[in-house]
Design a protein around this motif. Structure first.
Motif, PDB file in Angstrom:
ATOM      1  N   GLY A 207      47.082 -30.058 103.107  1.00  0.00           N
ATOM      2  CA  GLY A 207      46.259 -29.727 102.638  1.00  0.00           C
ATOM      3  C   GLY A 207      45.810 -28.832 101.246  1.00  0.00           C
ATOM      4  O   GLY A 207      45.093 -28.548 100.986  1.00  0.00           O
ATOM      5  N   GLU A 208      46.761 -28.723 101.086  1.00  0.00           N
ATOM      6  CA  GLU A 208      47.388 -27.921  99.766  1.00  0.00           C
ATOM      7  C   GLU A 208      46.913 -28.387  98.457  1.00  0.00           C
ATOM      8  O   GLU A 208      47.286 -27.832  97.411  1.00  0.00           O
ATOM      9  CB  GLU A 208      49.213 -27.137  99.768  1.00  0.00           C
ATOM     10  N   GLU A 209      47.371 -30.234  98.335  1.00  0.00           N
ATOM     11  CA  GLU A 209      47.040 -30.891  97.342  1.00  0.00           C
ATOM     12  C   GLU A 209      45.617 -29.701  96.631  1.00  0.00           C
ATOM     13  O   GLU A 209      45.268 -30.429  95.722  1.00  0.00           O
ATOM     14  CB  GLU A 209      46.379 -32.128  97.977  1.00  0.00           C
ATOM     15  N   LEU A 210      44.602 -29.068  97.747  1.00  0.00           N
ATOM     16  CA  LEU A 210      43.375 -29.495  97.234  1.00  0.00           C
ATOM     17  C   LEU A 210      43.253 -27.526  96.562  1.00  0.00           C
ATOM     18  O   LEU A 210      42.733 -26.168  97.438  1.00  0.00           O
ATOM     19  CB  LEU A 210      42.177 -28.808  98.507  1.00  0.00           C
ATOM     20  N   HIS A 211      44.100 -27.351  95.886  1.00  0.00           N
ATOM     21  CA  HIS A 211      44.498 -25.891  95.042  1.00  0.00           C
ATOM     22  C   HIS A 211      43.593 -24.830  94.666  1.00  0.00           C
ATOM     23  O   HIS A 211      43.165 -24.521  94.491  1.00  0.00           O
ATOM     24  CB  HIS A 211      45.610 -26.626  94.786  1.00  0.00           C
ATOM     25  N   ASN A 212      43.017 -26.064  93.931  1.00  0.00           N
ATOM     26  CA  ASN A 212      41.429 -25.310  93.411  1.00  0.00           C
ATOM     27  C   ASN A 212      40.793 -25.008  93.933  1.00  0.00           C
ATOM     28  O   ASN A 212      40.120 -23.593  93.755  1.00  0.00           O
ATOM     29  CB  ASN A 212      41.016 -26.606  91.920  1.00  0.00           C
ATOM     30  N   ASN A 213      40.343 -25.916  95.363  1.00  0.00           N
ATOM     31  CA  ASN A 213      39.579 -25.349  96.442  1.00  0.00           C
ATOM     32  C   ASN A 213      39.929 -23.463  96.796  1.00  0.00           C
ATOM     33  O   ASN A 213      39.134 -22.913  96.694  1.00  0.00           O
ATOM     34  CB  ASN A 213      39.187 -26.442  97.200  1.00  0.00           C
ATOM     35  N   HIS A 214      41.140 -24.025  96.694  1.00  0.00           N
ATOM     36  CA  HIS A 214      41.988 -22.398  97.425  1.00  0.00           C
ATOM     37  C   HIS A 214      41.438 -21.283  96.201  1.00  0.00           C
ATOM     38  O   HIS A 214      41.422 -20.169  96.801  1.00  0.00           O
ATOM     39  CB  HIS A 214      43.726 -22.490  98.094  1.00  0.00           C
ATOM     40  N   HIS A 215      42.195 -21.418  94.676  1.00  0.00           N
ATOM     41  CA  HIS A 215      41.920 -20.424  94.188  1.00  0.00           C
ATOM     42  C   HIS A 215      40.447 -19.465  94.134  1.00  0.00           C
ATOM     43  O   HIS A 215      39.981 -19.105  94.142  1.00  0.00           O
ATOM     44  CB  HIS A 215      42.386 -20.741  92.829  1.00  0.00           C
ATOM     45  N   PHE A 217      38.436 -19.474  96.631  1.00  0.00           N
ATOM     46  CA  PHE A 217      38.065 -19.727  97.834  1.00  0.00           C
ATOM     47  C   PHE A 217      38.987 -19.162  98.682  1.00  0.00           C
ATOM     48  O   PHE A 217      39.677 -19.911  99.770  1.00  0.00           O
ATOM     49  CB  PHE A 217      36.861 -19.693  98.766  1.00  0.00           C
ATOM     50  N   PRO A 218      40.073 -17.374  98.043  1.00  0.00           N
ATOM     51  CA  PRO A 218      41.508 -17.533  98.828  1.00  0.00           C
ATOM     52  C   PRO A 218      41.603 -17.339 100.204  1.00  0.00           C
ATOM     53  O   PRO A 218      42.494 -17.937 100.794  1.00  0.00           O
ATOM     54  CB  PRO A 218      42.078 -16.377  97.765  1.00  0.00           C
ATOM     55  N   SER A 219      41.066 -16.777 100.669  1.00  0.00           N
ATOM     56  CA  SER A 219      40.791 -16.478 101.799  1.00  0.00           C
ATOM     57  C   SER A 219      40.051 -17.315 102.995  1.00  0.00           C
ATOM     58  O   SER A 219      39.616 -17.154 103.939  1.00  0.00           O
ATOM     59  CB  SER A 219      39.615 -14.940 102.614  1.00  0.00           C
ATOM     60  N   SER A 220      39.852 -18.350 102.522  1.00  0.00           N
ATOM     61  CA  SER A 220      38.872 -19.660 103.167  1.00  0.00           C
ATOM     62  C   SER A 220      40.425 -20.470 104.289  1.00  0.00           C
ATOM     63  O   SER A 220      40.939 -21.097 103.265  1.00  0.00           O
ATOM     64  CB  SER A 220      38.451 -19.954 102.328  1.00  0.00           C
ATOM     65  N   ALA A 221      40.018 -20.373 105.354  1.00  0.00           N
ATOM     66  CA  ALA A 221      40.833 -21.482 106.085  1.00  0.00           C
ATOM     67  C   ALA A 221      40.523 -22.651 105.815  1.00  0.00           C
ATOM     68  O   ALA A 221      41.687 -23.776 106.710  1.00  0.00           O
ATOM     69  CB  ALA A 221      40.981 -20.880 107.547  1.00  0.00           C
ATOM     70  N   LYS A 222      39.267 -22.932 105.266  1.00  0.00           N
ATOM     71  CA  LYS A 222      39.409 -24.866 104.886  1.00  0.00           C
ATOM     72  C   LYS A 222      39.716 -24.917 103.509  1.00  0.00           C
ATOM     73  O   LYS A 222      38.421 -24.297 102.933  1.00  0.00           O
ATOM     74  CB  LYS A 222      38.084 -24.465 105.779  1.00  0.00           C
ATOM     75  N   PHE A 223      40.100 -26.088 103.206  1.00  0.00           N
ATOM     76  CA  PHE A 223      40.473 -26.145 101.615  1.00  0.00           C
ATOM     77  C   PHE A 223      39.760 -27.044 101.383  1.00  0.00           C
ATOM     78  O   PHE A 223      39.421 -26.872 100.375  1.00  0.00           O
ATOM     79  CB  PHE A 223      41.765 -26.315 101.825  1.00  0.00           C
ATOM     80  N   ALA A 224      39.262 -28.783 102.481  1.00  0.00           N
ATOM     81  CA  ALA A 224      38.479 -29.403 101.727  1.00  0.00           C
ATOM     82  C   ALA A 224      36.979 -28.305 101.613  1.00  0.00           C
ATOM     83  O   ALA A 224      36.351 -28.627 102.998  1.00  0.00           O
ATOM     84  CB  ALA A 224      38.125 -30.431 102.727  1.00  0.00           C
ATOM     85  N   VAL A 273      28.906 -15.108  95.320  1.00  0.00           N
ATOM     86  CA  VAL A 273      29.770 -15.567  95.577  1.00  0.00           C
ATOM     87  C   VAL A 273      30.322 -16.784  95.069  1.00  0.00           C
ATOM     88  O   VAL A 273      30.690 -17.235  95.612  1.00  0.00           O
ATOM     89  CB  VAL A 273      29.206 -15.738  97.284  1.00  0.00           C
ATOM     90  N   HIS A 274      29.119 -17.364  95.162  1.00  0.00           N
ATOM     91  CA  HIS A 274      29.361 -19.179  94.428  1.00  0.00           C
ATOM     92  C   HIS A 274      30.206 -19.319  92.446  1.00  0.00           C
ATOM     93  O   HIS A 274      29.258 -20.169  91.781  1.00  0.00           O
ATOM     94  CB  HIS A 274      28.651 -19.977  94.673  1.00  0.00           C
ATOM     95  N   ARG A 275      29.649 -18.605  91.981  1.00  0.00           N
ATOM     96  CA  ARG A 275      30.977 -17.922  90.593  1.00  0.00           C
ATOM     97  C   ARG A 275      30.562 -19.266  90.163  1.00  0.00           C
ATOM     98  O   ARG A 275      30.511 -19.644  89.359  1.00  0.00           O
ATOM     99  CB  ARG A 275      30.460 -17.371  90.179  1.00  0.00           C
ATOM    100  N   PHE A 276      31.957 -19.622  91.088  1.00  0.00           N
ATOM    101  CA  PHE A 276      33.184 -20.368  90.229  1.00  0.00           C
ATOM    102  C   PHE A 276      32.006 -22.201  90.147  1.00  0.00           C
ATOM    103  O   PHE A 276      32.460 -22.720  89.362  1.00  0.00           O
ATOM    104  CB  PHE A 276      34.212 -20.683  90.970  1.00  0.00           C
TER     105      PHE A 276
END
Length: 396
Positions: A207-215, A217-224, A273-276
């Motif tokens: 799931g690390e492929e979804l790297h932009n999503n992670h950046h 929302f870094p603290s989110s346990a869900k990347f998709a 919260v969703h500025r990006f």
């Protein structure tokens, strides 16, 4: 003699090559899950809590197959977020170059992991039990044990099995994610770095492929975070949660757009919260159509570089070299419309820098931005400003 020769060639299992391949796939995928679930989502960002029944085996497996120590990995990763693509980032391709990070990412990691100041400052909250103090602290022992086990199970081919295990995470995480994940791919969120999603289906690397999503929302346990995306790590979390082995602490709140609403406190909360997401919407709904319209009737530089103009106006100037800065200036000089929509993009982004300001003042500033945006007479900008009140955090 025959028995010894058979052991050296086939090991204790005497397994055919296709069985060894299946075992390798399962072993490396489990390593991926241990890194993403235990080290990354649970320890580094506290997005979930893992039951000791699964966290200790995951910690041990990471040690056996990579030699990485929890506190060191967490510290290096947290510093990456703290200094993302600025001086101090341990492994940014914008600083070190894509080739360096892709092929020598593990060396960059080790250099930072050996820095006591980094580990002390960013490695807080990690386990400090008997295993860490007397066993896992010796990083070389884990891979050595794995080497003997692989050779014992599979014979001579176990050496190859072990070697591939040892380079799996250095290439997959330290190289591909830290390198290509900040270099190529698509972006759902206009984050202030160059992070990308490599593919919309996080299968090969947990799931690390979804790297932009992670950046975003870094603290989110869900990347998709989009309906068409899939995160195999999140699927594992859901399974463990159902079994009482994991507890999700944080996930990114969903954003909705509801019709005919006024700009109010709920709007303000949603866009902060969703500025990006809001900035990505602005780039897609305002800048892209404005560039298309201006390029269609332009004869100069803008008409020849429509695609590049869009990238310049939606990109981050922090990562522009001198040539890109010059071309951006040319685009802005040639079109007053594009200069205006670019100015309003910067003004909207500047609101996020005032997050400590009184909420009422921030709300007034957002309303003023929308009012002035409407008055520009630029259709795409006017429509976006009028739709600002539609932003809401979805209720669950």
């Amino acid at each position: 003699m025959d028995t010894l020769l058979g052991f050296l060639t086939g090991g204790l299992t005497d397994a055919p090559w296709w069985v060894i391949l299946i075992v390798f796939v399962f072993a490396t995928q489990f390593t991926n899950l241990c890194v993403t679930l235990y080290l990354h989502r649970a320890m580094a960002h506290r997005g979930l809590d893992l039951h000791p029944v699964v966290s200790l085996p995951m910690r041990a497996w990471v040690w056996l197959t990579t030699g990485m120590i929890t506190r060191e990995w967490v510290a290096v990763h947290r510093k990456h977020h703290a200094f993302c693509e600025r001086e101090g980032d341990p492994h940014s391709p914008q600083i070190f170059g894509i080739k360096k990070v892709l092929w020598h990412g593990v060396a960059l990691y080790r250099t930072e992991a050996l820095c006591e100041e980094t580990v002390e400052k960013y490695g807080h909250g990690c386990p400090n039990d008997w295993f860490e103090r007397y066993l896992f602290r010796f990083s070389w022992i884990g891979p050595t044990i794995t080497l003997f086990v692989d050779v014992a199970l599979f014979g001579a081919i176990g050496l190859t099995f072990w070697a591939l295990q040892m380079i799996w995470i250095p290439m997959g995480a330290a190289g591909v994610i830290n390198g290509l994940g900040h270099y190529v791919g698509y972006r759902n969120f206009a984050t202030e770095d160059t992070s990308t999603n490599l593919v919309p289906w996080g299968l090969a690397l947990g799931g690390e492929e979804l790297h932009n999503n992670h950046h975003a929302f870094p603290s989110s346990a869900k990347f998709a975070l989009k309906p068409w995306e899939f995160d195999i790590g999140w699927a594992a979390i859901q399974l463990m949660s159902a079994l009482g082995l994991a507890e999700v602490r944080r996930v990114a709140p969903a954003l909705t757009r509801e019709a005919d609403l006024e700009i109010d406190d709920e709007t303000l909360r949603a866009v902060f919260v969703h500025r990006f997401s809001v900035m990505a919407d602005y780039c897609r709904e305002v800048i892209r159509p404005a560039v298309a319209e201006e390029a269609a009737r332009a004869r100069g530089t803008l008409g020849r570089m429509r695609g590049q103009a869009r990238k310049l106006l939606t990109g981050n100037q922090r990562f522009f070299d001198e040539r890109k800065q010059e071309r951006l200036s040319q685009v802005l000089e040639e079109s007053q419309v594009l200069a205006t929509v670019y100015e309003y993009r910067l003004r909207l982004a500047s609101l996020w820098d005032r997050s400590t300001t009184d909420p009422e003042a921030l709300l007034a500033s957002l309303r003023q931005w929308c009012r002035e945006a409407e008055e520009t007479g630029i259709a795409a900008l006017r429509d976006f400003a009028r739709s600002m009140g539609q932003y809401r955090l979805a209720t669950t």
